[in-house]
Design an enzyme around this catalytic site. Structure first.
Site, short mmCIF file in Angstrom:
data_model
loop_
_atom_site.label_atom_id
_atom_site.label_comp_id
_atom_site.label_asym_id
_atom_site.label_seq_id
_atom_site.Cartn_x
_atom_site.Cartn_y
_atom_site.Cartn_z
N ARG A 309 -40.03 -3.56 43.69
CA ARG A 309 -40.22 -4.92 44.19
C ARG A 309 -39.21 -5.88 43.57
O ARG A 309 -38.76 -6.83 44.22
CB ARG A 309 -41.66 -5.40 43.98
CG ARG A 309 -41.98 -6.69 44.73
CD ARG A 309 -43.46 -7.03 44.72
NE ARG A 309 -44.21 -6.29 45.72
CZ ARG A 309 -44.36 -6.68 47.00
NH1 ARG A 309 -43.84 -7.81 47.42
NH2 ARG A 309 -45.05 -5.95 47.84
N ARG A 341 -49.16 -10.73 39.01
CA ARG A 341 -48.85 -11.66 40.12
C ARG A 341 -47.34 -11.79 40.39
O ARG A 341 -46.62 -12.40 39.60
CB ARG A 341 -49.44 -13.02 39.78
CG ARG A 341 -49.78 -13.87 41.00
CD ARG A 341 -50.55 -15.07 40.55
NE ARG A 341 -51.12 -15.79 41.69
CZ ARG A 341 -52.00 -16.80 41.56
NH1 ARG A 341 -52.40 -17.18 40.36
NH2 ARG A 341 -52.47 -17.41 42.63
N PHE A 343 -45.41 -9.00 40.75
CA PHE A 343 -45.17 -7.56 40.69
C PHE A 343 -43.68 -7.23 40.68
O PHE A 343 -43.19 -6.42 41.47
CB PHE A 343 -45.86 -6.94 41.93
CG PHE A 343 -46.25 -5.50 41.81
CD1 PHE A 343 -47.35 -5.11 41.08
CD2 PHE A 343 -45.53 -4.51 42.48
CE1 PHE A 343 -47.73 -3.78 41.01
CE2 PHE A 343 -45.90 -3.17 42.41
CZ PHE A 343 -47.02 -2.81 41.67
N ALA A 510 -50.89 -7.00 45.91
CA ALA A 510 -49.76 -7.23 46.81
C ALA A 510 -50.03 -8.39 47.76
O ALA A 510 -49.48 -8.45 48.85
CB ALA A 510 -49.42 -5.95 47.59
N GLU A 730 -49.46 -14.28 45.64
CA GLU A 730 -48.38 -14.20 44.66
C GLU A 730 -47.17 -15.10 44.94
O GLU A 730 -46.57 -15.62 44.00
CB GLU A 730 -47.89 -12.75 44.57
CG GLU A 730 -48.94 -11.77 44.10
CD GLU A 730 -48.51 -10.33 44.36
OE1 GLU A 730 -48.60 -9.89 45.52
OE2 GLU A 730 -48.09 -9.66 43.42
#
Ligand code: MTE
Ligand code: HPA
Ligand code: MOS
Length: 775
Positions: A309, A341, A343, A510, A730
């Site tokens: 990510r 949060r 990621f 996610a 997020e």
């Protein structure tokens, strides 16, 4: 219609009156035991002896259990390599080594010191630099490549080279890791856990104890915050409670203290990213080369996905014609870092925002101009480095509207004049953006299921795999179901998440909890609606009433009954104008032997990122936003204040704008804390010293922006998600970076033309040291 309204959070009253039940609020059973966890004494080495004999002699101590007591002592979401309790090899200091089962917490505190753990110490690896040097690589990812970066870099009018470094972050959820395990009949166990991932918790407990998955039920009513910290790392603590319950056949309660939780659990990954960027005189980026390094800590955990990510977000909001994005994670002797949060997204995005800020300072231009120039376009320059088209791109609109609404140019001019006065205070202003990919990058996780039970009084119980951690997913699903049936949302009750009703679920993570589970709820409701429409049609148009002889024919989905609508607790045939109360139709459906339960499965459509070619649709869509922050620095102390922040977010058509504005505000403040005051301070031996609120500084109400404007963009184009909404959890955390780039901008007024260089978090010390460098 309930969707689109800011109805209050379904736990709001419970939270403010203190009646919401968290794990440790559950009443104690008579034979329940307390589970205390004891950690490793050193960062690296081998355990040579664990001696619990002295503790066992104390009244109220029922057992000291180690790795030897666990049938299968390994777990791990991606690679099952992490011990539940350390066996010989120590991964990090304070890593759980043994558990003590005792009468209560007081007894545990008394006997903690009596358990002797001896170890043969080795030299630990504690930093990314050290790990790179020692080739301690935990995982690496295939690079994203577009164009010929080296060649273009050589030809670029300007290049900048450097490293962006950011620290980790403690989740600081209010409720520590906690589980109570209840032994049931026939070797079964019921586990109540503060977990974002009940299915994994169920599996880890079962595997550890050698039980079948079907012998374990995991139930999650809610969490007092998770923030990613309970996506993977709730599971092994649940296994420790499960172990005691299994060994003693008594309910076992484990609830870590804040200090133990902070020392024993993983955090956001620190990153060190090396880059070289090429650009022209206007600041248009010609090529970018980035080598990303994440500090994974002692075990794999979710690190490979987090690294992915970070790479997916290394473009920020900006189009990169030529790029080379490479990622590696290193293994160190620290707590195993985990989901937090964003990621990895924030660490990737902020690298790019830092680079842009540097380009602006280097060219002595305003950074908004550079950002605007490089922004993803609407019809061209709209393909990501991994070859996904950015559809319905709202970034240009967001940036321009926010630029105007925040009075950017006027304030920039005022700041220049202010800083020229040299009155001991220094101000800076900067805008950053977020383009956050929505979907698990692990494709199979993009699935969910829902159970919708309609009761004969017209009220509904909904169960899904989503877990409520404060983010409001339950309220959103309540609204979705209520809207489908045209009833008040208060007639829909969200049930505790349980693996017995919803199995094989994904973590609530996610940002896609409401997307996936809400999507499943919507489908389950559609299924029920088609049945109810059929019954209505049979009653009113075919004239079949309930009697003992005739049976209504089964539902024929080929008949279009969409003209039968559910509004204001009534069911109306818009063609014949015939209507009846929702409740009465339910009764007829029941009498005519139709099921009033809906179960549905949802999977996110059209995902297809090819891990070998690094090309394709990694995400369902993007959630975008931008923030402008203005900061003030005290030049004598380095103290930082955020004077004003303006945020503009695109959340599609929000299911609950009130909850979403709460998410945006909260995520921004959490992001701001990460880049300013939240400093994970370690002793040179590797022990975390900042392990309580007294030494680890999260933002409080006085640290939030003095002026704080949060607005949502109107956007009806997102047909890719339930009710045209967009995920919110997020993405706005990334916008905290605007505070950090604003600090950089402020420093530039004193740096005598040099590009300021700071690490993150920009603590008062970091700021003061950089200012001193310019003296
Ligand atoms: N909001 C609150 N109040 N508490 C939390 O723990 N976790 C965040 C975000 N918002 C969190 C939160 C994280 S890390 C994620 S992934 C999402 O919520 C998960 O929930 P969702 O997918 O339902 O948005
Ligand atoms: N986000 C959050 N959690 C995850 C992901 C992701 O992309 N992939 C696997 N777990
Ligand atoms: Mo959130 S970090 O995906 O739990």
């Amino acid at each position: 219609m309930s969707v689109g309204k800011s109805v209050h959070h379904d736990s709001a009253v419970g939270h403010v009156t203190g009646t919401s039940v968290f794990i440790d609020d559950r009443p104690r059973l008579k034979n329940e035991v307390f589970v205390g966890v004891i950690g490793a004494p050193v960062c690296a080495g081998k355990i040579t002896k664990i001696d619990g004999s002295a503790a066992l002699k104390v009244d109220g101590v029922y057992g000291v259990f180690t790795a030897n007591d666990i049938p299968h002592n390994n777990w791990g979401t991606i690679v099952p390599e992490q011990p539940i309790l350390a066996f010989e090899k120590i991964g990090y200091i304070d890593e759980p080594v043994c558990v003590v089962a005792c009468r209560d917490e007081e007894t545990f505190n008394k006997v903690k010191k009596l358990v002797k753990i001896e170890a043969k110490e080795e030299k630990p690896i504690l930093s990314i630099d050290e790990a790179i040097e020692k080739k301690s690589i935990l995982c690496e990812a295939k690079p994203f490549i577009r164009g010929n970066v080296d060649e273009v870099l050589k030809k670029s009018p300007h290049t900048l080279k450097g490293a962006f470094e950011c620290g980790g972050q403690e989740h600081f959820y209010m409720e520590s890791q906690a589980t109570i395990a209840y032994p049931l009949e026939n070797g079964q166990i019921e586990v109540h856990s503060s977990s974002q991932h009940p299915t994994e918790t169920q599996h880890v407990v079962a595997h550890a104890l050698g039980l079948d998955y079907s012998q374990v039920v995991c139930i999650v009513k809610r969490m007092g915050g998770g923030f990613g910290g309970k996506e993977s790392q709730a599971a092994h603590f649940a296994a420790m409670a499960g172990l005691v319950a299994y060994k003693l056949n008594r309910p076992a309660r484990l609830a870590l203290t804040k200090d133990d939780d902070m020392m024993m659990t993983g955090k956001r990954h620190p990153f060190k990213n090396f880059y070289e960027v090429g650009f022209d005189d206007n600041g248009l980026i010609t090529a970018l080369k980035v080598h990303i390094y994440a500090n994974g800590g002692a075990y794999v955990d979710l690190t490979p996905s987090i690294l992915d990510r970070a790479m997916f977000h290394a473009d920020g909001c900006y189009y990169l014609e030529n790029c080379y994005i490479e990622g590696k994670a290193v293994r160190t002797h620290q707590h195993s870092n985990t989901a937090f949060r964003g990621f990895g997204g924030p660490q990737g995005n902020m690298t790019m925002e830092s680079i842009i800020e540097d380009i602006a300072h280097y060219l002595k231009k305003d950074s908004f101009e550079i950002r605007r120039l490089n922004l993803y376009g609407k019809d061209s320059r709209n393909v990501t480095p991994y070859n996904q088209v950015v559809e319905h791109n709202v970034l240009p609109e967001l940036f321009d509207k926010l630029h105007k609404d925040s009075d950017y140019e006027k304030r920039k001019a005022e700041i220049k004049t202010f800083n020229e006065k040299r009155n001991g205070k220094l101000r800076g202003l900067s805008m950053t953006g977020a383009k956050f990919g929505i979907a698990f990058t692990t494709k199979f996780l993009n699935q969910g299921n829902a159970l919708v039970n309609i009761h004969l009084d017209g009220t509904i119980q909904v169960s899904t795999g989503a877990t409520e951690m404060g983010q409001g997913v339950n309220t959103k699903m309540q609204q979705i179901a209520a809207t489908c049936f045209g009833i008040p949302h208060t007639n829909v009750v969200m049930m505790p998440t349980s693996t017995e009703k919803n199995h094989n679920t994904s973590p609530t993570a996610a940002s896609s909890g409401a997307d996936i589970n809400g999507g499943a709820v919507f489908k389950a409701c559609e299924d029920l609606l088609s049945r109810l429409r059929w019954v209505f049609n049979e009653l009113h148009n075919s004239g079949i009433q309930y009697d003992t002889i005739k049976t209504m024919p089964p539902v024929d989905l080929s008949v279009d009954l969409s003209h039968i609508e559910f509004v204001d607790s009534m069911v109306v045939d818009t063609k014949t104008k015939k209507s009846m109360a929702f409740k009465d139709l339910l009764k007829q459906a029941y009498l005519n032997q139709f099921s009033l339960a809906g179960y549905a499965f949802y999977k996110t459509p059209d995902l297809g990122f090819d891990k070998n070619t690094c090309q394709g649709r990694a995400f369902n869509y993007f959630t975008n936003g931008a923030a402008v922050s203005e900061v003030e620095i005290d030049e004598y102390t380095g103290e930082l204040k955020v004077l004003r922040t303006d945020i503009l977010m695109d959340l599609g058509r929000p299911i609950n704008p009130g909850i979403d504005i709460g998410q945006v505000s909260g995520a921004f403040v959490q992001g701001m804390g990460w880049v300013t005051t939240e400093n994970l301070f370690y002793h040179e031996s590797g022990k975390l010293l900042a392990h309580s609120p007294t030494t680890y500084k999260i933002p409080n109400i006085q640290d939030t922006p003095r002026v704080f404007n949060v607005e949502l963009l109107e956007n009806h184009t997102n047909t890719r998600n339930v009710m045209r909404s967009k995920a919110v959890g997020e993405p706005p955390l990334l916008l905290g970076a605007s505070v950090w780039t604003a600090v950089k901008n402020a420093l530039f007024y004193r740096s005598k033309g040099e590009v300021p260089h700071i690490t993150s978090p920009a603590t008062n010390e970091v700021i003061l040291m950089e200012l001193n460098r310019y003296e």
